[in-house]
Design a protein around this motif. Structure first.
Motif, short mmCIF file in Angstrom:
data_model
loop_
_atom_site.label_atom_id
_atom_site.label_comp_id
_atom_site.label_asym_id
_atom_site.label_seq_id
_atom_site.Cartn_x
_atom_site.Cartn_y
_atom_site.Cartn_z
N ILE A 176 -33.28 -32.53 -18.46
CA ILE A 176 -32.19 -33.27 -19.09
C ILE A 176 -31.09 -33.45 -18.05
O ILE A 176 -30.67 -32.48 -17.42
N GLU A 178 -27.28 -35.47 -16.97
CA GLU A 178 -26.11 -36.12 -17.54
C GLU A 178 -25.51 -37.02 -16.49
O GLU A 178 -25.25 -36.60 -15.36
N ILE A 184 -26.18 -38.48 -21.60
CA ILE A 184 -27.37 -37.63 -21.49
C ILE A 184 -28.61 -38.49 -21.29
O ILE A 184 -28.82 -39.48 -22.00
N TYR A 302 -22.88 -26.82 -25.74
CA TYR A 302 -24.01 -27.76 -25.75
C TYR A 302 -25.16 -27.25 -24.90
O TYR A 302 -26.33 -27.53 -25.18
N ARG A 303 -24.83 -26.51 -23.82
CA ARG A 303 -25.89 -26.14 -22.88
C ARG A 303 -26.66 -24.89 -23.30
O ARG A 303 -27.49 -24.40 -22.54
N ARG A 309 -28.19 -29.88 -26.10
CA ARG A 309 -27.89 -30.67 -24.89
C ARG A 309 -28.31 -32.13 -25.11
O ARG A 309 -27.59 -33.05 -24.79
N ILE A 310 -29.51 -32.31 -25.71
CA ILE A 310 -29.98 -33.68 -25.95
C ILE A 310 -29.09 -34.37 -26.99
O ILE A 310 -28.83 -35.56 -26.91
N GLN A 312 -25.99 -33.89 -27.42
CA GLN A 312 -24.57 -33.82 -27.01
C GLN A 312 -23.81 -35.13 -27.29
O GLN A 312 -22.71 -35.10 -27.85
N ASP A 313 -24.39 -36.27 -26.93
CA ASP A 313 -23.68 -37.54 -27.16
C ASP A 313 -23.55 -37.82 -28.65
O ASP A 313 -22.52 -38.32 -29.10
#
Ligand SMILES: Nc1ncnc2c1ncn2[C@@H]1O[C@H](COP(=O)(O)OP(=O)(O)OP(=O)(O)O)[C@@H](O)[C@H]1O
Length: 497
Positions: A176, A178, A184, A302-303, A309-310, A312-313
């Motif tokens: 992943i 950014e 992302i 998020y991490r 993480r995916i 996040q947006d």
């Protein structure tokens, strides 16, 4: 000739005022097992299309309101029209969108997302996915002649904390990334161009066939992974040659489950633990987004998992997001239903302000490549080109970059992101450590109060004194630790932002 990094310039333009994400609840019909256990009893009572009352043996009556509530008689088309159609229309105008199904295992997430099957099923039972496919192609047909659309599909699953490409199983650990401009991204995932709904559905059904599915006591075809369907919709204007891209993600989460209740063991148990861990990371992100202080100082973890993480947006703002909380109406599952409803109620407070990204296609070198280094690199490679063919020069260039002899502009961003990952995970673990220390001190305080109450007995008196001094010393250390943590936290946040 050297690789000239292809670079798009993006112009972000806010499309709407900050709004909350759309959250809906859906109650499936009672299953035959639930009917065996509790007959027709249910733990919810409908008030209207937005509100219902939850009641079980252990809790008081609780009233819940969402943007829409779909009861057991709701049709699949109702869910699509309310939850997905506006997001599909926006995605065609380059506004990113995300639709997530969430809930306990066996609560109806996959049924809502896919329906009984995406290739052949009763028209009324078609799920969100085939409807979204049809919706996208219908909108492209209605668009004016100056817009040219191209649609690409990708499908990945997060299985045991690894991101797997469902269109190419050899890519089983997608990274992943950014990007400051594109947000992302999943590095190297397959993108399949599709030109009409039948082709899109056939492509998706192949990906679905590759998903990790297993049988649990709660569901004969339980999804053991989080599955993400990604539609990349590019619109090019023939008038001004500008291109805009909208990404639409449909996310079918794996179900949360109480392992003691589902009878999971062996591999299924390991899968369940990983699923529950990532879902609790999702809960932590939502808590941090909705309960924490606003502004730069608020750390959003998020991490802490691939899933967060995916997403996040989708959660962090730059997307129109809808969440469908799937629930069982039966008292058999009332605890899990309550926890899904609480999750949805919290997520309702997340604010979103999606933007349109315009790309002006142009090729230029990145500014981070300093002129001196660029000159040196060009000189070396030009000399080599005289004696070698172009492919060999390219291989050498790759090798030099890997060895650190040449300087890859993309790797700067990568190493910055890797640093951010470490910083972020450190902040999360420090926060956890602080919480644990605070709870230890609270326990010690309680224990000490009990001991103080029994202080008349000499030996207990002695025990209390030693406990008191332990408490004083821990409090003291905790004070120091907190100060240190605060400064570290602020340093990390400042550095990280
Ligand atoms: N609204 C509904 N109407 C009719 N049947 C439904 C509905 N929702 C779910 N079901 C049925 O309930 C069963 C479990 O649903 P589903 O597989 O969608 O659960 P899930 O939440 O995806 O579970 P898991 O997390 O284990 O994958 C399926 O047999 C499905 O057909």
């Amino acid at each position: 000739m050297l690789r000239g990094p292809l670079r798009f310039d993006y112009y972000f333009c806010p499309v709407r005022e900050m709004s909350n994400i759309t959250v809906c609840a859906r109650f499936r019909p009672l299953s035959s097992k639930e009917r065996q256990d509790h007959g027709d009893a249910v733990c919810i009572q409908c008030v209207d299309s937005e509100t219902f009352i939850f009641k079980d043996e252990k809790t008081e009556e609780l009233t819940y309101s969402f943007d829409r509530v779909f009861y057991d008689k709701s049709e699949q088309t109702d869910v699509y029209r309310f939850l997905a159609q506006p997001i599909v229309q926006d995605a065609l105008n380059a506004v990113n969108g995300t639709i997530i199904t969430f809930g306990q295992t066996g609560a109806g997430k996959t049924y809502s997302m896919e329906g009984p099957g995406i290739l052949e099923c009763d028209a009324a039972e078609k799920g969100l996915l085939p409807r979204v496919v049809e919706g996208i192609f219908e909108c492209t047909k209605l668009a004016d002649e100056t817009s040219k659309y191209s649609i690409k599909l990708s499908m990945v699953e997060i299985y045991m904390e690894k991101v797997r490409d469902l269109f190419d199983l050899s890519r089983d650990n997608i990274q992943i990334k950014e990007s400051k401009t594109q947000g992302i991204m999943l590095n190297g995932m397959t993108e399949m161009p599709v030109k009409d709904p039948p082709e899109a559905l056939l492509t998706l059904s192949k990906g679905i066939g590759n998903r990790a599915v297993g049988e649990t006591q709660m569901n004969v075809a339980s999804s053991r992974s989080h599955c993400i369907y990604i539609f990349t919709i590019q619109q090019e204007s023939t008038k001004d040659k500008r291109a805009r891209t909208g990404k639409l993600n449909l996310v079918d989460l794996a179900g949360s489950e109480k392992v003691e209740k589902t009878g999971a063991e062996g591999r299924i148990l390991e899968e369940a633990k990983t699923i529950n861990k990532s879902l609790s990371a999702l809960g932590n992100v939502i808590n941090a987004l909705t309960c924490g202080p606003t502004g730069r100082g608020n750390h959003i973890p998020y991490r802490d998992s691939k899933l967060t993480r995916i997403l996040q947006d989708a959660l962090g703002g730059n997307s129109r997001t809808a969440l469908l909380c799937c629930c069982s109406p039966s008292p058999t599952n009332s605890l899990e239903t309550l926890s899904t409803l609480r999750f949805g109620a919290r997520a309702k407070h997340i604010k979103a302000s999606p933007r349109v990204a315009y790309e002006d296609k142009c090729i230029r070198e990145l500014e981070v490549f300093t002129p001196v280094k660029r000159e040196l690199r060009d000189k070396l490679l030009n000399e080599l080109q005289v004696s070698l063919d172009i492919e060999q020069v390219q291989i050498l260039e790759e090798l030099f970059i890997q060895e650190g002899i040449l300087f890859d502009p993309c790797s700067i961003e990568e190493s910055e992101l890797a640093n951010e990952d470490v910083a972020s995970q450190t902040i999360s673990s420090l926060q956890l450590a602080l919480e644990e220390l605070l709870s230890t001190i609270a326990e010690l305080k309680k224990e000490n109060e009990v001991l103080m109450a029994r202080v008349t007995a000499a030996e207990l008196h002695h025990e209390s004194i030693s406990n008191s001094s332990l408490l004083v010393s821990i409090s003291c250390n905790l004070g120091l630790f907190r100060d240190w943590l605060k400064s570290l936290f602020h340093f990390s946040i400042n550095h990280y932002n």
